[in-house]
Design a protein around this motif. Structure first.
Motif, PDB file in Angstrom:
ATOM      1  N   MET A   1     -70.558  26.805  53.004  1.00 27.79           N
ATOM      2  CA  MET A   1     -70.583  25.754  54.020  1.00 27.79           C
ATOM      3  C   MET A   1     -69.427  24.783  53.810  1.00 27.79           C
ATOM      4  SD  MET A   1     -74.717  25.143  53.961  1.00 27.79           S
ATOM      5  CE  MET A   1     -74.673  23.565  54.805  1.00 27.79           C
ATOM      6  N   HIS A   2     -69.153  24.452  52.542  1.00 25.57           N
ATOM      7  CA  HIS A   2     -68.033  23.561  52.225  1.00 25.57           C
ATOM      8  C   HIS A   2     -66.708  24.190  52.653  1.00 25.57           C
ATOM      9  CE1 HIS A   2     -65.908  20.516  49.704  1.00 25.57           C
ATOM     10  NE2 HIS A   2     -65.015  21.475  49.646  1.00 25.57           N
ATOM     11  N   ILE A   3     -66.524  25.451  52.339  1.00 29.08           N
ATOM     12  CA  ILE A   3     -65.273  26.141  52.679  1.00 29.08           C
ATOM     13  C   ILE A   3     -65.087  26.182  54.191  1.00 29.08           C
ATOM     14  CG2 ILE A   3     -64.129  28.398  52.667  1.00 29.08           C
ATOM     15  CD1 ILE A   3     -65.456  28.833  49.890  1.00 29.08           C
ATOM     16  N   ARG A   4     -66.148  26.538  54.907  1.00 29.89           N
ATOM     17  CA  ARG A   4     -66.053  26.619  56.364  1.00 29.89           C
ATOM     18  C   ARG A   4     -65.721  25.251  56.964  1.00 29.89           C
ATOM     19  NH1 ARG A   4     -70.108  27.576  59.353  1.00 29.89           N
ATOM     20  NH2 ARG A   4     -68.822  28.424  61.012  1.00 29.89           N
ATOM     21  N   TYR A   5     -66.282  24.194  56.382  1.00 27.45           N
ATOM     22  CA  TYR A   5     -65.988  22.843  56.885  1.00 27.45           C
ATOM     23  C   TYR A   5     -64.516  22.495  56.646  1.00 27.45           C
ATOM     24  CZ  TYR A   5     -66.089  17.768  57.368  1.00 27.45           C
ATOM     25  OH  TYR A   5     -65.824  16.480  57.755  1.00 27.45           O
ATOM     26  N   GLU A   6     -64.012  22.765  55.442  1.00 27.28           N
ATOM     27  CA  GLU A   6     -62.617  22.448  55.138  1.00 27.28           C
ATOM     28  C   GLU A   6     -61.659  23.244  56.029  1.00 27.28           C
ATOM     29  OE1 GLU A   6     -61.171  20.296  52.354  1.00 27.28           O
ATOM     30  OE2 GLU A   6     -63.029  19.457  53.131  1.00 27.28           O
ATOM     31  N   LEU A   7     -62.013  24.481  56.333  1.00 29.03           N
ATOM     32  CA  LEU A   7     -61.146  25.317  57.177  1.00 29.03           C
ATOM     33  C   LEU A   7     -61.265  24.970  58.657  1.00 29.03           C
ATOM     34  CD1 LEU A   7     -61.694  28.810  55.477  1.00 29.03           C
ATOM     35  CD2 LEU A   7     -59.700  27.320  55.272  1.00 29.03           C
TER      36      LEU A   7
ATOM     37  N   ASN B   1     -56.642  20.354  49.645  1.00 29.48           N
ATOM     38  CA  ASN B   1     -55.725  21.249  48.942  1.00 29.48           C
ATOM     39  C   ASN B   1     -56.240  22.674  49.071  1.00 29.48           C
ATOM     40  OD1 ASN B   1     -54.236  22.715  46.968  1.00 29.48           O
ATOM     41  ND2 ASN B   1     -53.865  20.833  45.815  1.00 29.48           N
ATOM     42  N   ILE B   2     -55.417  23.557  49.615  1.00 29.59           N
ATOM     43  CA  ILE B   2     -55.835  24.948  49.838  1.00 29.59           C
ATOM     44  C   ILE B   2     -56.154  25.654  48.519  1.00 29.59           C
ATOM     45  CG2 ILE B   2     -53.472  25.826  49.776  1.00 29.59           C
ATOM     46  CD1 ILE B   2     -56.401  27.066  51.993  1.00 29.59           C
ATOM     47  N   THR B   3     -55.532  25.205  47.424  1.00 26.81           N
ATOM     48  CA  THR B   3     -55.806  25.825  46.120  1.00 26.81           C
ATOM     49  C   THR B   3     -57.284  25.739  45.781  1.00 26.81           C
ATOM     50  OG1 THR B   3     -53.602  25.235  45.326  1.00 26.81           O
ATOM     51  CG2 THR B   3     -55.258  25.768  43.656  1.00 26.81           C
ATOM     52  N   TYR B   4     -57.903  24.606  46.106  1.00 28.86           N
ATOM     53  CA  TYR B   4     -59.314  24.427  45.775  1.00 28.86           C
ATOM     54  C   TYR B   4     -60.196  25.321  46.640  1.00 28.86           C
ATOM     55  CZ  TYR B   4     -57.397  20.417  43.334  1.00 28.86           C
ATOM     56  OH  TYR B   4     -56.648  19.615  42.503  1.00 28.86           O
ATOM     57  N   ILE B   5     -59.765  25.617  47.842  1.00 25.28           N
ATOM     58  CA  ILE B   5     -60.511  26.548  48.690  1.00 25.28           C
ATOM     59  C   ILE B   5     -60.488  27.939  48.071  1.00 25.28           C
ATOM     60  CG2 ILE B   5     -60.649  27.609  50.973  1.00 25.28           C
ATOM     61  CD1 ILE B   5     -61.401  24.634  50.837  1.00 25.28           C
ATOM     62  N   TYR B   6     -59.302  28.363  47.583  1.00 25.26           N
ATOM     63  CA  TYR B   6     -59.221  29.668  46.911  1.00 25.26           C
ATOM     64  C   TYR B   6     -60.139  29.702  45.689  1.00 25.26           C
ATOM     65  CZ  TYR B   6     -54.994  30.368  49.732  1.00 25.26           C
ATOM     66  OH  TYR B   6     -54.106  30.501  50.772  1.00 25.26           O
ATOM     67  N   ILE B   7     -60.158  28.595  44.953  1.00 21.46           N
ATOM     68  CA  ILE B   7     -61.007  28.535  43.755  1.00 21.46           C
ATOM     69  C   ILE B   7     -62.478  28.660  44.148  1.00 21.46           C
ATOM     70  CG2 ILE B   7     -61.791  27.021  41.891  1.00 21.46           C
ATOM     71  CD1 ILE B   7     -58.902  25.962  41.757  1.00 21.46           C
ATOM     72  N   PHE B   8     -62.882  27.993  45.230  1.00 22.68           N
ATOM     73  CA  PHE B   8     -64.280  28.059  45.659  1.00 22.68           C
ATOM     74  C   PHE B   8     -64.642  29.469  46.133  1.00 22.68           C
ATOM     75  CE2 PHE B   8     -64.115  23.289  46.808  1.00 22.68           C
ATOM     76  CZ  PHE B   8     -64.353  22.967  45.492  1.00 22.68           C
TER      77      PHE B   8
END
Length: 813
Positions: free
Chosen positions: A39-45, A292-299
């Motif tokens: 859910m967090h990733i989808r929100y950030e994207l 930061n997109i890096t944190y999305i990759y990490i998640f």
């Protein structure tokens, strides 16, 4: 047949209560955490994707090269005219100039004056409706630009000032201006890089800046003064437009260069998709602190790892228990069950476990969301989870983890020879032991990786908090200067300052154009009476008043602090780097010409200090002191007060009471400077908090699997331990024997995980100009924590087994 599979799966679950509970609990936690992360990733994207035709909307950015190369989110005012000339693909373009904080007053016919300080405003062209797809609840787009003092406000602002009355035609006052509300728009979504609550016509900003005498600045094509956005036509070839931006840069900046071939060596304009800004842009002049997109990759990787760890738990336990089910499988094969049917049976058990885990995960999600919101700064509610798309992902996740968990046990258990299985003879050549060992090692590689990474992130965040910034950030309070308070300070800056400084709780006070952490203006300071080329350097400039150096507790290393409270001619204090870049051996006394304001002289040099976040290197800085009519307003934008250590609340109460006594209707908003600086590390702070939570969770899941395996191993070794005790083995020797082989796997995990974690942390730290060192102590701490956690899990069963009565043990089975 399907009913038989379910009934058998339930029967097996009841016969193996402990392992069933461990598996369901592990899957529930894994699914819950993975779903919240998703859910967090989808929100950030999703940032800015609510804008109509967002795939065709771009922001114009610029890159400057040279000794102070920078990337600017803001560009010049003339782009809006030149972009459509060069690119026929441009459908529309808009300029947005961020407005400073303003106090709005509304005087209803009956009742008291309503006033609030508003921060999220912009001057905008009328094309804001076309580019951003802005819709109005009240009013029409044509009305907005009909008057230079028009105002568009959000639905929330309309309710705040006018209640349930129509806002159209209502007048909102600021110091020196009266605005008429011409439209109301729906509240801006939080998932945007450009949060807005009101708009004023851009021509109002243009009129003001030209009336102030900054004609050259307004028309300068190299000025990074506003946000420029373009929307391309639906038929446009976007790649072609992006490829021709260098040609446009030359076209646009030719008049500023004698030799056009030099243009691309010093500057470049580019387009960034509006949907990429939040996660991919970290430029000077951003409207907000981006992600930061890096944190999305990490998640994303974290979700994969979590689900694999959970599935590994099930596989480990299922294959460990397989030998207990050999007779069951053998009998079923002899009675005619095919391998396919048996595989379906084992898969059904895994799916049933995953489904039960999924149902429990729903409860965990509901419980965990408030805590997660606190860690991640989100505003998720349970209703966010039950949206159709999230439920589809949830169902897919449950089914995937069920199948992933059951495939290997299904193939492994059903391959036993039925005759040998019925006789209780196990296949000594089976590979399940190696698979279980590999999965166990994998689980603890992830756990140790998380432990070490968490320690590294924590150390970096502590480094940010404790690093000597070159000034004392503690007990510094900033008051925002707007409305009647701002007008009073502009007219009575000296008397107001003296009144506040008399308070016993106040150590010092000053005025400043910017706070530490805020983006400073980039300008040239021309040193007079020498080669002008030596002054061809851009430097940060902050306009301040007397006592700035004392209030910030900066270190003067040459010359003196400014003593003139109200200098009408410019005085300059330079940082060490500014002196070096200007090549001034004896800087004191040199006359200089600033970009804005009157000429003046250099009176002092201060030690470099971190006036920006630690993401960036310290740049050359000029403190400009000038209080003439033209420049006074610049320096009076913020009041910075250093309070004495003690009861902060009482100190603030005294300050506020005093200000209210001077300006009764003042709106007082204050910020602690250290909190403001910390806001620049929001992404890193959230990352650190989440990593801590994930680490605890991952360790717990891994220990659930280790607990299940060691419990079953202890059960298999029960009779062996009884024999050993009868033959004289001590409890200590039995505990050592049972613990050693599992601890060996932990040490293998450590050897694999530490290099991976070190590589990750060192690469993550490359985004910071200033970073801490990863000490040997950090390595040892990660190793020690891993060993202690695993040791406690393993030794529990070993101790329980070693202390059993050997007489009862030998009766076992």
């Amino acid at each position: 047949m399907f009913r038989n599979f379910i009934v058998t799966a339930i029967r097996v679950a009841f016969n193996q209560k402990l392992t069933t509970i461990l598996n369901i609990l592990g899957m529930a936690l894994g699914i819950a955490v993975s779903m919240i992360l998703l859910m967090h990733i989808r929100y950030e994207l999703s940032y800015d994707k609510h804008i109509p035709a967002s795939e065709r909307v771009f922001r114009v950015s610029s890159q400057n090269y040279g000794d102070n190369g920078r990337e600017w989110a803001q560009t010049s005012s003339q782009l809006i005219y030149e972009l459509p000339k060069f690119f026929p693909e441009v459908e529309s373009a808009v300029r947005l100039r961020q407005a400073s904080s303003m106090t709005f007053f509304y005087k209803p016919k009956n009742g008291d004056v309503i006033q609030f300080e508003e921060d999220n405003g912009f001057h905008a062209d009328s094309s804001i409706f076309e580019v951003f797809g802005l819709q109005l609840i009240e009013g029409t787009p044509d009305d907005f630009y009909s008057d230079i003092n028009s105002l568009l406000i959000s639905e929330s602002l309309a309710k705040k000032y006018f209640g349930n009355e129509s806002a159209i035609g209502k007048q909102i006052e600021t110091i020196g201006n009266l605005y008429t509300v011409k439209g109301v728009f729906p509240d801006c979504k939080q998932s945007t890089h450009l949060y807005y609550e009101y708009f004023m016509p851009f021509k109002k900003f243009k009129k003001d800046i030209l009336s102030w005498g900054y004609v050259d600045l307004y028309y300068a094509r190299g000025w990074a003064g506003m946000f420029n956005y373009v929307k391309l036509k639906e038929s446009a070839d976007i790649e072609s437009v992006l490829e021709r931006m260098d040609d446009f840069t030359v076209f646009y900046r030719t008049q500023d260069y004698e030799n056009p071939s030099d243009i691309l060596q010093s500057t470049e304009l580019s387009l960034i998709p509006i949907t990429d800004i939040h996660l991919h842009s970290d430029m000077d002049g951003e409207a907000t602190v981006n992600g930061n997109i890096t944190y999305i990759y990490i998640f994303i990787i974290s979700i994969v790892f979590i689900l694999i760890v959970v599935a590994s738990n099930y596989v480990n336990i299922a294959t460990s228990l397989a030998l207990k089910r050999t007779k069951e499988i053998g009998v079923k094969k002899i009675n005619g069950s095919s391998r396919f049917q048996l595989k379906i049976q084992i898969l059904s058990e895994a799916l049933l476990t995953a489904i039960l885990g999924g149902l429990l995960a729903i409860l965990f999600i509901d419980i965990a969301l408030p805590y997660y919101n606190g860690l991640a700064g989100q505003q998720f509610e349970f209703t966010s989870f039950i949206k159709t798309i999230n439920l589809l992902y949830f169902i897919l996740m449950v089914l995937s983890i069920g199948l992933l968990s059951g495939i290997y046990p299904a193939f492994f258990i059903t391959r036993f020879n039925p005759i040998m299985a019925v006789k209780g003879i196990n296949d000594p050549s089976n590979k399940s032991h190696r698979i279980r060992k590999a999965l166990l090692v994998f689980q603890f590689v992830i756990s140790i990786f998380m432990i070490f990474s968490t320690i590294g992130i924590y150390k970096q965040m502590r480094y940010f908090q404790n690093k000597n910034l070159g000034f004392n950030k503690e007990n510094l309070v900033r008051l925002n200067v707007t409305g009647s308070l701002g007008q009073h300070i502009y007219d009575n800056s000296i008397s107001f300052k003296e009144e506040i400084k008399r308070l016993p709780v106040v150590k010092n006070m000053c005025y400043s154009n910017n706070l530490p952490g805020q983006g400073l203006s980039v300008e040239q300071l021309i040193i007079l009476n020498r080669d002008i080329e030596l002054s061809n350097h851009a430097m940060r400039v902050n306009r301040v008043c007397k006592d700035y150096i004392k209030t910030m507790e900066l270190n003067v290393i040459e010359g003196e602090d400014v003593t003139d409270e109200f200098p009408q001619q410019s005085l300059f204090v330079l940082s060490e780097q500014a002196v070096n870049i200007l090549q001034l051996e004896n800087p004191i006394g040199w006359e200089a010409d600033p970009m804005f304001g009157s000429n003046g002289r250099i009176v002092g040099v201060i030690e470099d200090f971190h006036y920006e976040s630690l993401h960036n290197n310290v740049e050359p800085l000029v403190l400009h002191y000038c209080m003439d009519d033209e420049m006074r307003g610049w320096a009076l934008s913020n009041v910075i007060i250093r309070i004495n250590p003690g009861n902060v609340k009482e100190s603030l109460d005294q300050i506020i009471k005093t200000i209210k006594g001077i300006v009764p209707d003042a709106i007082i908003n204050y910020t602690f400077v250290d909190d403001y600086l910390d806001s620049y590390y929001t992404s890193e702070t959230r990352m650190s908090n989440l990593f801590k939570a994930f680490t605890i969770f991952t360790i717990f899941i891994a220990c659930l699997g280790l607990f299940g395996i060691t419990a079953y191993n202890a059960e298999l070794k029960t009779k062996e331990i009884g024999v050993r005790k009868v033959l004289g083995a001590s409890n200590i020797s039995i505990i050592k024997a049972q613990s050693f082989k599992f601890m060996t796997f932990i040490f293998i995990s450590i050897i694999i995980a530490l290099p991976l974690a070190y590589w990750f942390i060192t690469n993550w730290m490359q985004s910071f100009a200033y970073k801490t060192n990863i000490s040997v102590f950090s390595w040892l701490l990660a190793v020690l924590v891993s060993i202690i956690i695993a040791f406690i899990t393993v030794v529990y069963h070993a101790i329980r087994l070693a202390h059993k009565n050997p007489v009862n043990v030998l009766k076992y089975e």
